[in-house]
Design a protein around this motif. Structure first.
Motif, PDB file in Angstrom:
ATOM      1  N   ILE A   1       0.835  -1.097   0.112  1.00 37.97           N
ATOM      2  CA  ILE A   1      -0.051   0.057  -0.296  1.00 37.97           C
ATOM      3  C   ILE A   1       0.940   1.094   0.137  1.00 37.97           C
ATOM      4  N   PHE A   2       0.854   1.922   1.202  1.00 37.47           N
ATOM      5  CA  PHE A   2       1.883   2.783   1.284  1.00 37.47           C
ATOM      6  C   PHE A   2       3.491   2.735   1.006  1.00 37.47           C
ATOM      7  N   GLY A   3       3.576   1.629   1.043  1.00 38.61           N
ATOM      8  CA  GLY A   3       5.461   0.858   1.604  1.00 38.61           C
ATOM      9  C   GLY A   3       5.801   2.061   0.731  1.00 38.61           C
ATOM     10  N   GLY A   4       5.815   1.745  -0.325  1.00 39.48           N
ATOM     11  CA  GLY A   4       6.646   2.848  -1.578  1.00 39.48           C
ATOM     12  C   GLY A   4       7.154   3.753  -1.453  1.00 39.48           C
ATOM     13  N   LEU A   5       6.460   4.271  -0.448  1.00 35.87           N
ATOM     14  CA  LEU A   5       5.848   6.135  -0.174  1.00 35.87           C
ATOM     15  C   LEU A   5       7.403   5.567   0.887  1.00 35.87           C
ATOM     16  N   ASP A   6       7.610   4.959   1.849  1.00 42.41           N
ATOM     17  CA  ASP A   6       7.761   5.065   2.959  1.00 42.41           C
ATOM     18  C   ASP A   6       9.161   4.515   2.924  1.00 42.41           C
ATOM     19  N   ILE A   7       9.361   3.663   2.327  1.00 44.75           N
ATOM     20  CA  ILE A   7      10.923   3.386   1.157  1.00 44.75           C
ATOM     21  C   ILE A   7      10.964   5.081   0.913  1.00 44.75           C
ATOM     22  N   CYS A   8      10.812   5.707  -0.068  1.00 43.44           N
ATOM     23  CA  CYS A   8      11.555   6.534  -0.461  1.00 43.44           C
ATOM     24  C   CYS A   8      11.254   7.726  -0.211  1.00 43.44           C
ATOM     25  N   LEU A   9      11.070   7.963   1.361  1.00 41.48           N
ATOM     26  CA  LEU A   9      11.413   8.717   2.696  1.00 41.48           C
ATOM     27  C   LEU A   9      12.363   8.863   2.867  1.00 41.48           C
ATOM     28  N   HIS A  10      11.826   7.180   3.442  1.00 44.29           N
ATOM     29  CA  HIS A  10      13.613   6.876   4.164  1.00 44.29           C
ATOM     30  C   HIS A  10      14.857   6.859   3.906  1.00 44.29           C
ATOM     31  N   ILE A  11      14.938   6.701   2.109  1.00 45.03           N
ATOM     32  CA  ILE A  11      15.912   6.880   1.286  1.00 45.03           C
ATOM     33  C   ILE A  11      16.302   8.285   1.097  1.00 45.03           C
ATOM     34  N   LEU A  12      15.444   9.145   0.760  1.00 46.85           N
ATOM     35  CA  LEU A  12      15.672  10.584   0.631  1.00 46.85           C
ATOM     36  C   LEU A  12      15.995  11.079   2.441  1.00 46.85           C
ATOM     37  N   ARG A  13      15.667  10.581   3.442  1.00 51.35           N
ATOM     38  CA  ARG A  13      16.282  10.862   4.727  1.00 51.35           C
ATOM     39  C   ARG A  13      17.255  10.833   5.080  1.00 51.35           C
ATOM     40  N   ASP A  14      18.376   9.199   4.204  1.00 59.13           N
ATOM     41  CA  ASP A  14      19.385   8.958   4.193  1.00 59.13           C
ATOM     42  C   ASP A  14      21.098   9.392   3.343  1.00 59.13           C
ATOM     43  N   ASP A  15      19.911  10.144   2.237  1.00 65.21           N
ATOM     44  CA  ASP A  15      21.077  10.948   0.948  1.00 65.21           C
ATOM     45  C   ASP A  15      20.443  12.063   1.275  1.00 65.21           C
ATOM     46  N   HIS A  16      19.478  12.674   2.083  1.00 60.08           N
ATOM     47  CA  HIS A  16      20.190  13.888   1.588  1.00 60.08           C
ATOM     48  C   HIS A  16      19.467  14.844   3.413  1.00 60.08           C
ATOM     49  N   GLY A  17      18.785  13.876   4.627  1.00 61.87           N
ATOM     50  CA  GLY A  17      18.387  14.525   5.405  1.00 61.87           C
ATOM     51  C   GLY A  17      17.320  14.259   6.129  1.00 61.87           C
ATOM     52  N   ALA A  18      17.018  14.618   7.990  1.00 60.13           N
ATOM     53  CA  ALA A  18      16.130  14.812   7.948  1.00 60.13           C
ATOM     54  C   ALA A  18      15.379  15.999   7.662  1.00 60.13           C
ATOM     55  N   ARG A  19      15.669  17.264   7.288  1.00 60.19           N
ATOM     56  CA  ARG A  19      15.088  18.032   6.747  1.00 60.19           C
ATOM     57  C   ARG A  19      14.173  18.266   5.961  1.00 60.19           C
ATOM     58  N   VAL A  20      14.828  18.207   4.543  1.00 61.10           N
ATOM     59  CA  VAL A  20      14.468  17.451   3.083  1.00 61.10           C
ATOM     60  C   VAL A  20      13.213  16.375   3.472  1.00 61.10           C
ATOM     61  N   ALA A  21      13.587  15.472   3.876  1.00 58.77           N
ATOM     62  CA  ALA A  21      12.857  14.150   4.059  1.00 58.77           C
ATOM     63  C   ALA A  21      11.822  14.861   4.768  1.00 58.77           C
ATOM     64  N   GLY A  22      11.282  15.356   5.947  1.00 58.07           N
ATOM     65  CA  GLY A  22      10.829  15.501   6.900  1.00 58.07           C
ATOM     66  C   GLY A  22       9.573  17.300   5.931  1.00 58.07           C
ATOM     67  N   GLU A  23      10.345  17.866   5.735  1.00 59.99           N
ATOM     68  CA  GLU A  23      10.188  18.592   4.257  1.00 59.99           C
ATOM     69  C   GLU A  23       8.891  17.999   3.164  1.00 59.99           C
ATOM     70  N   THR A  24       9.149  17.205   2.973  1.00 56.74           N
ATOM     71  CA  THR A  24       8.571  15.864   1.869  1.00 56.74           C
ATOM     72  C   THR A  24       7.530  15.484   1.631  1.00 56.74           C
ATOM     73  N   ALA A  25       7.349  14.815   3.317  1.00 57.14           N
ATOM     74  CA  ALA A  25       6.784  14.164   4.065  1.00 57.14           C
ATOM     75  C   ALA A  25       5.263  15.347   3.936  1.00 57.14           C
ATOM     76  N   ARG A  26       5.484  16.295   4.663  1.00 57.85           N
ATOM     77  CA  ARG A  26       5.030  17.377   4.995  1.00 57.85           C
ATOM     78  C   ARG A  26       3.943  17.678   4.039  1.00 57.85           C
ATOM     79  N   GLU A  27       5.052  18.104   2.521  1.00 50.79           N
ATOM     80  CA  GLU A  27       3.997  19.056   1.646  1.00 50.79           C
ATOM     81  C   GLU A  27       3.230  17.353   0.529  1.00 50.79           C
ATOM     82  N   LEU A  28       3.374  16.442   0.803  1.00 49.81           N
ATOM     83  CA  LEU A  28       2.262  15.013   0.698  1.00 49.81           C
ATOM     84  C   LEU A  28       1.237  15.059   1.765  1.00 49.81           C
ATOM     85  N   ILE A  29       1.497  15.345   2.867  1.00 46.47           N
ATOM     86  CA  ILE A  29       0.787  15.083   4.210  1.00 46.47           C
ATOM     87  C   ILE A  29      -1.003  16.020   4.096  1.00 46.47           C
TER      88      ILE A  29
END
Length: 251
Positions: A89-117
């Motif tokens: 279901i939403f696993g693909g999104l979870d994976i992408c946010l997880h990788i985004l955080r690892d590669d670009h940091g928690a701030r970028v991942a957090g901003e992306t998650a907020r844009e989606l949510i």
């Protein structure tokens, strides 16, 4: 490299697919699998001795067909070495946010998650309260849900939850999925994270104590699940939500 959900997950994958996955892992490429795609990755033998997860409907199958795996029943992102697995279901999104955080940091991942949510959050609390009340009133699960929520600081097993609901673990899981959209352990995890969010926003309690009060075995475990579900660390979440009132007052 991402392996998505697919039918026929119990069939033996073509040797060419297995060889390609093994070659990718040998080159150090990060390999992610979502839902039943985890079965394909497991068939390579690359997950032997490692932690992995899949959709709640298939965790028992995964453990049976690949007994050398350590199957995580929660379904959130599990990272072990260069391998990442998660539920469907939403696993693909979870994976992408997880990788985004690892590669670009928690701030970028957090901003992306907020844009989606964020677009879903208009009157979110009121709507969610109404939905949950209607769900629980019709399902007969309300006593068990409230019992769980009163024990967020304690270790609670699936058999214990089933015993409280006076049903089998399989029946309990079906009822939870039907009426909450989550397995019992996923519901418990989200309830713990929700309480952690409340404590971070409304109190000055240190993260170490919040971890204990919300049933996590250590602050590190709280941080891992918190980042997986919100895209932020507990500290960043507290700072972001503490800053909002001040910004609104200035406006």
């Amino acid at each position: 490299m991402l392996i998505t959900e697919h039918p026929g997950h119990l069939d033996e994958p073509p040797e060419s697919v297995l060889a390609a996955l093994r070659a990718a892992a040998d080159r150090g490429i990060r390999v992610a699998a979502v839902g039943t795609g985890v079965f394909t990755l497991a068939a390579t033998g690359l997950l032997d001795g490692r932690r992995a997860t899949t959709g709640w409907r298939h965790t028992e199958e995964l453990a049976t067909h690949h007994p050398r795996l350590q199957v995580d029943p929660i379904g959130t992102v599990v990272e072990d070495g260069c391998f990442l697995t998660t539920a469907g279901i939403f696993g693909g999104l979870d994976i992408c946010l997880h990788i985004l955080r690892d590669d670009h940091g928690a701030r970028v991942a957090g901003e992306t998650a907020r844009e989606l949510i964020t677009p879903l959050q208009v009157d979110a609390d009121r709507v969610q309260d109404t939905i949950e009340r209607e769900i629980m009133d019709s399902s007969g699960l309300e006593p068990t849900l409230r019992w769980l929520e009163s024990r967020l600081d304690r270790a609670v097993s699936l058999p214990e939850i089933a015993a409280h609901a006076r049903t089998s673990t399989s029946s309990l899981t079906r009822r939870f999925r039907t009426h909450t959209g989550r397995t019992p352990l996923q519901y418990l995890l989200h309830a713990r994270i929700s309480e952690a969010q409340r404590l971070l926003t409304e109190t000055d309690i240190p993260v170490e104590r919040i971890a204990a009060r919300t049933g996590f075995t250590s602050p590190a475990v709280l941080r891992r699940h918190f980042r997986s579900l919100t895209g932020l660390t507990p500290r960043a979440y507290r700072q972001a939500h503490r800053a909002k009132p001040a910004q609104e007052d200035q406006g």
